[in-house]
Enzyme design. Structure first.
Site, PDB file in Angstrom:
ATOM      1  N   HIS A  84     -53.738  11.225  34.652  1.00 36.07           N
ATOM      2  CA  HIS A  84     -53.787  11.445  36.100  1.00 36.07           C
ATOM      3  C   HIS A  84     -54.868  10.592  36.754  1.00 36.07           C
ATOM      4  O   HIS A  84     -54.730  10.194  37.905  1.00 36.07           O
ATOM      5  CB  HIS A  84     -54.070  12.911  36.413  1.00 36.07           C
ATOM      6  CG  HIS A  84     -53.027  13.847  35.893  1.00 36.07           C
ATOM      7  ND1 HIS A  84     -51.745  13.882  36.383  1.00 36.07           N
ATOM      8  CD2 HIS A  84     -53.076  14.788  34.914  1.00 36.07           C
ATOM      9  CE1 HIS A  84     -51.045  14.805  35.741  1.00 36.07           C
ATOM     10  NE2 HIS A  84     -51.826  15.366  34.847  1.00 36.07           N
ATOM     11  N   HIS A 110     -64.632  12.307  37.805  1.00 36.61           N
ATOM     12  CA  HIS A 110     -63.394  11.537  37.810  1.00 36.61           C
ATOM     13  C   HIS A 110     -63.185  10.949  39.198  1.00 36.61           C
ATOM     14  O   HIS A 110     -63.947  11.227  40.127  1.00 36.61           O
ATOM     15  CB  HIS A 110     -62.203  12.424  37.411  1.00 36.61           C
ATOM     16  CG  HIS A 110     -62.013  13.593  38.322  1.00 36.61           C
ATOM     17  ND1 HIS A 110     -62.572  14.833  38.083  1.00 36.61           N
ATOM     18  CD2 HIS A 110     -61.341  13.718  39.502  1.00 36.61           C
ATOM     19  CE1 HIS A 110     -62.247  15.662  39.056  1.00 36.61           C
ATOM     20  NE2 HIS A 110     -61.505  15.009  39.937  1.00 36.61           N
ATOM     21  N   HIS A 137     -65.419  12.908  42.016  1.00 33.76           N
ATOM     22  CA  HIS A 137     -65.762  14.331  41.932  1.00 33.76           C
ATOM     23  C   HIS A 137     -66.613  14.580  40.696  1.00 33.76           C
ATOM     24  O   HIS A 137     -66.145  14.377  39.571  1.00 33.76           O
ATOM     25  CB  HIS A 137     -64.497  15.188  41.857  1.00 33.76           C
ATOM     26  CG  HIS A 137     -63.681  15.178  43.100  1.00 33.76           C
ATOM     27  ND1 HIS A 137     -62.365  15.603  43.144  1.00 33.76           N
ATOM     28  CD2 HIS A 137     -64.006  14.808  44.368  1.00 33.76           C
ATOM     29  CE1 HIS A 137     -61.918  15.480  44.382  1.00 33.76           C
ATOM     30  NE2 HIS A 137     -62.891  15.000  45.136  1.00 33.76           N
ATOM     31  N   THR A 219     -58.696  20.578  43.312  1.00 34.26           N
ATOM     32  CA  THR A 219     -57.675  19.845  44.066  1.00 34.26           C
ATOM     33  C   THR A 219     -56.460  19.507  43.215  1.00 34.26           C
ATOM     34  O   THR A 219     -55.540  18.843  43.690  1.00 34.26           O
ATOM     35  CB  THR A 219     -58.257  18.547  44.658  1.00 34.26           C
ATOM     36  OG1 THR A 219     -58.635  17.669  43.585  1.00 34.26           O
ATOM     37  CG2 THR A 219     -59.459  18.837  45.540  1.00 34.26           C
ATOM     38  N   THR A 220     -56.457  19.948  41.967  1.00 32.48           N
ATOM     39  CA  THR A 220     -55.310  19.784  41.079  1.00 32.48           C
ATOM     40  C   THR A 220     -54.970  21.145  40.478  1.00 32.48           C
ATOM     41  O   THR A 220     -55.817  22.044  40.446  1.00 32.48           O
ATOM     42  CB  THR A 220     -55.609  18.787  39.951  1.00 32.48           C
ATOM     43  OG1 THR A 220     -56.750  19.246  39.207  1.00 32.48           O
ATOM     44  CG2 THR A 220     -55.887  17.398  40.502  1.00 32.48           C
TER      45      THR A 220
END
EC number: 4.2.1.1
Length: 317
Positions: A84, A110, A137, A219-220
């Site tokens: 990702h 990441h 982040h 956020t994922t």
């Protein structure tokens, strides 16, 4: 030996071929369907958000964040393509201390970037509707829970330091050169490489004291709503060439180039976004109000005092 190689090959093939979620829906559940498989993704405190600076509440009691051991020099870190994004592990000796004294232990950081269809902007948080070039982040977990696994589902379990990026046509940021050069070593999901002689503090903007903060989520998926966000006001600068390299270097689980790996901004739902600084407009308004009040004090008090004296004098008669 050949059997072992075959097993290993199948293992990595499995990593590359499967992902249970994605942003576009090309590989796994797309963003618009996340909440069907991960109910928290449809919650009321989701991230990222658009930070509307006119609505931000200035909180003078918010102290600067304390980033402990971020400045340690020449350390080694493991960098991974997880299918990702690119993730870099951080040691537990590094931690973030918030304004109320809570300590959050570092886990990893990441990136989120754009790049698809010539889209250069790829940050998750936006400021007054403007999407920045990239976003990093830095994920931390509450020391109270002992480990990330224990903290990730607990109230006040996580804190994320968000760093926004801006672009300069030619100004190469040499602090990021090693990270960008190492991307060729982790082209496929599951591949790792080692970063050497890296100082994490150098990867942050100069000013780490001023920030926006609000309660939100990952956020994922699974989009857990236990994250306190700290979005730094200052930004990191990268050259256009560096950004283009990042956007075109690593592959996802379907062997497609990872691009536009960011979530859309989510409804604020009456959450209060605070800041430990006044923005320029607030400062101008405050200064303008101060000048008006000073002008009133200079022009009016003498007349008022004289009037009061006269009234008092005549009342005696």
């Amino acid at each position: 030996m050949r059997a072992l190689v075959s097993v290993v090959s199948l293992f990595f093939l499995g990593i590359q071929a499967h992902s249970d979620w994605s942003y576009s829906g090309d590989d796994g559940v797309g963003e618009s369907q996340w909440s069907e498989q991960y109910p928290s993704c449809g919650g009321e405190r989701q991230s990222p958000i658009d930070v509307k600076t006119e609505e931000v509440m200035f909180n003078p009691s918010l102290k600067p964040l304390s980033l402990v051991n971020y400045e340690k020099e020449n350390l080694e870190f493991t960098m991974t393509n997880n299918g990702h994004t690119v993730s870099i592990d951080l040691p537990p000796s590094m931690y973030l201390e918030t304004s109320d004294g809570t300590e959050f232990i570092s886990k990893a950081f990441h990136f989120h970037w754009g790049g698809r269809d010539w889209e250069l902007s790829g940050s998750e948080h936006t400021i007054d509707g403007i999407r920045s070039i990239m976003e990093a982040h830095f994920v931390h977990f509450n020391k109270e829970y002992g480990t990330y696994e224990n903290a990730k589902d607990q109230k006040n379990g996580l804190a994320v330091l968000a760093v926004l990026f801006k672009i300069d046509e030619y100004a190469e940021n040499t602090y990021y050169s090693d990270i960008i050069s190492a991307l060729k070593n982790i082209e496929k999901p599951g591949e790792t490489t080692t970063l050497k002689d890296t100082t994490i503090r150098n990867l942050l903007p100069k000013d780490v004291h001023h920030y926006y903060t609000y309660p939100g989520s990952l956020t994922t998926p699974p989009c857990t709503e236990n994250v306190q966000w700290f979005v730094l006001r200052d930004k990191v600068t990268l050259s256009k060439a560096q950004v283009v390299t990042i956007e075109n270097s690593v592959m996802d689980h379907n062997n497609n180039t990872i691009q536009n790996g960011y979530r859309s901004t989510q409804p604020n739902n009456h959450r209060v976004v605070e800041a430990n600084f006044l923005n320029v407009q607030d400062m101008y308004s405050s200064y303008h109000l101060y000048l008006k009040n000073m002008q009133k004090e200079i022009l009016q008090p003498k007349k008022q005092k004289k009037t009061k004296k006269n009234r008092h004098f005549w009342s005696r008669k």
